[in-house]
Design a protein around this motif. Structure first.
Motif, PDB file in Angstrom:
ATOM      1  N   TYR A 124       0.807  -1.220   0.000  1.00  0.00           N
ATOM      2  CA  TYR A 124       0.000   0.000   0.000  1.00  0.00           C
ATOM      3  C   TYR A 124       0.843   1.274   0.000  1.00  0.00           C
ATOM      4  O   TYR A 124       0.313   2.374   0.066  1.00  0.00           O
ATOM      5  N   LEU A 125       2.157   1.114  -0.066  1.00  0.00           N
ATOM      6  CA  LEU A 125       3.035   2.278  -0.102  1.00  0.00           C
ATOM      7  C   LEU A 125       2.724   3.084  -1.360  1.00  0.00           C
ATOM      8  O   LEU A 125       2.714   2.555  -2.462  1.00  0.00           O
ATOM      9  N   GLY A 126       2.408   4.345  -1.169  1.00  0.00           N
ATOM     10  CA  GLY A 126       2.048   5.214  -2.288  1.00  0.00           C
ATOM     11  C   GLY A 126       2.547   6.612  -2.054  1.00  0.00           C
ATOM     12  O   GLY A 126       3.446   6.834  -1.235  1.00  0.00           O
ATOM     13  N   SER A 127       1.936   7.556  -2.713  1.00  0.00           N
ATOM     14  CA  SER A 127       2.368   8.949  -2.545  1.00  0.00           C
ATOM     15  C   SER A 127       1.985   9.433  -1.149  1.00  0.00           C
ATOM     16  O   SER A 127       0.964   9.022  -0.580  1.00  0.00           O
ATOM     17  N   LEU A 128       2.790  10.307  -0.604  1.00  0.00           N
ATOM     18  CA  LEU A 128       2.545  10.836   0.733  1.00  0.00           C
ATOM     19  C   LEU A 128       1.210  11.562   0.792  1.00  0.00           C
ATOM     20  O   LEU A 128       0.472  11.417   1.762  1.00  0.00           O
ATOM     21  N   SER A 129       0.867  12.320  -0.236  1.00  0.00           N
ATOM     22  CA  SER A 129      -0.409  13.051  -0.211  1.00  0.00           C
ATOM     23  C   SER A 129      -1.593  12.072  -0.193  1.00  0.00           C
ATOM     24  O   SER A 129      -2.574  12.303   0.520  1.00  0.00           O
TER      25      SER A 129
END
Length: 149
Positions: A124-129
């Motif tokens: 699930y690692l994705g963009s911080l926003s």
């Protein structure tokens, strides 16, 4: 902060003149057993203070190490290493050790607050926003390798 943890909201480690320690649900009895073995007194709380992030006061950490060395007449790191056991590989927590030592010796300088963190799979690692938006009610999320995919 642990390398597998990211902030998704504001975090504060000092409020006024108090150090903020975060209480989590990662309670593990061997951490408390090791604390007692090393210092000769019980941890002042049974709350888990293993929270993947913490502020350390350099001077107080030096005092903690000096207390260990004086009590055991050997280097603090040898005392830490001596807690390792083949039966229990996760036998000590830097976070719980330091926070409980601070609570025992400087309780008036410490405040314990809830730890708003969630451990999730690295898939699930994705963009911080995107993560900040999805986990708006948390302070941080951790991507532990032991969380399944």
């Amino acid at each position: 902060i642990d390398s597998d943890t990211i902030f998704v909201n504001n975090n504060c480690f000092i409020e006024g003149k108090k150090y903020i320690f975060l209480a989590s649900e990662e309670w593990h009895q061997p951490y408390f057993d090791s604390f007692e073995d090393m210092f000769g007194y019980n941890a002042p709380t049974k709350l888990s203070l293993t929270s993947h992030m913490m502020i350390f006061n350099h001077n107080k950490l030096k005092k903690m190490k000096a207390e260990l060395e004086k009590k055991h007449n050997k280097n603090w790191f040898d005392i830490y290493i001596s807690t390792v056991s083949p039966e229990e590989q996760s036998c000590i927590s830097d976070y719980d050790t330091y926070a409980n030592w601070m609570l025992y010796n400087y309780s008036d300088e410490v405040e314990i607050l809830p730890f708003y963190n969630k451990s999730i799979s690295r898939k699930y690692l994705g963009s911080l926003s995107d993560l900040t938006e999805k986990f708006i009610n948390l302070k941080s999320i951790s991507f532990h390798s032991y969380i399944g995919s």
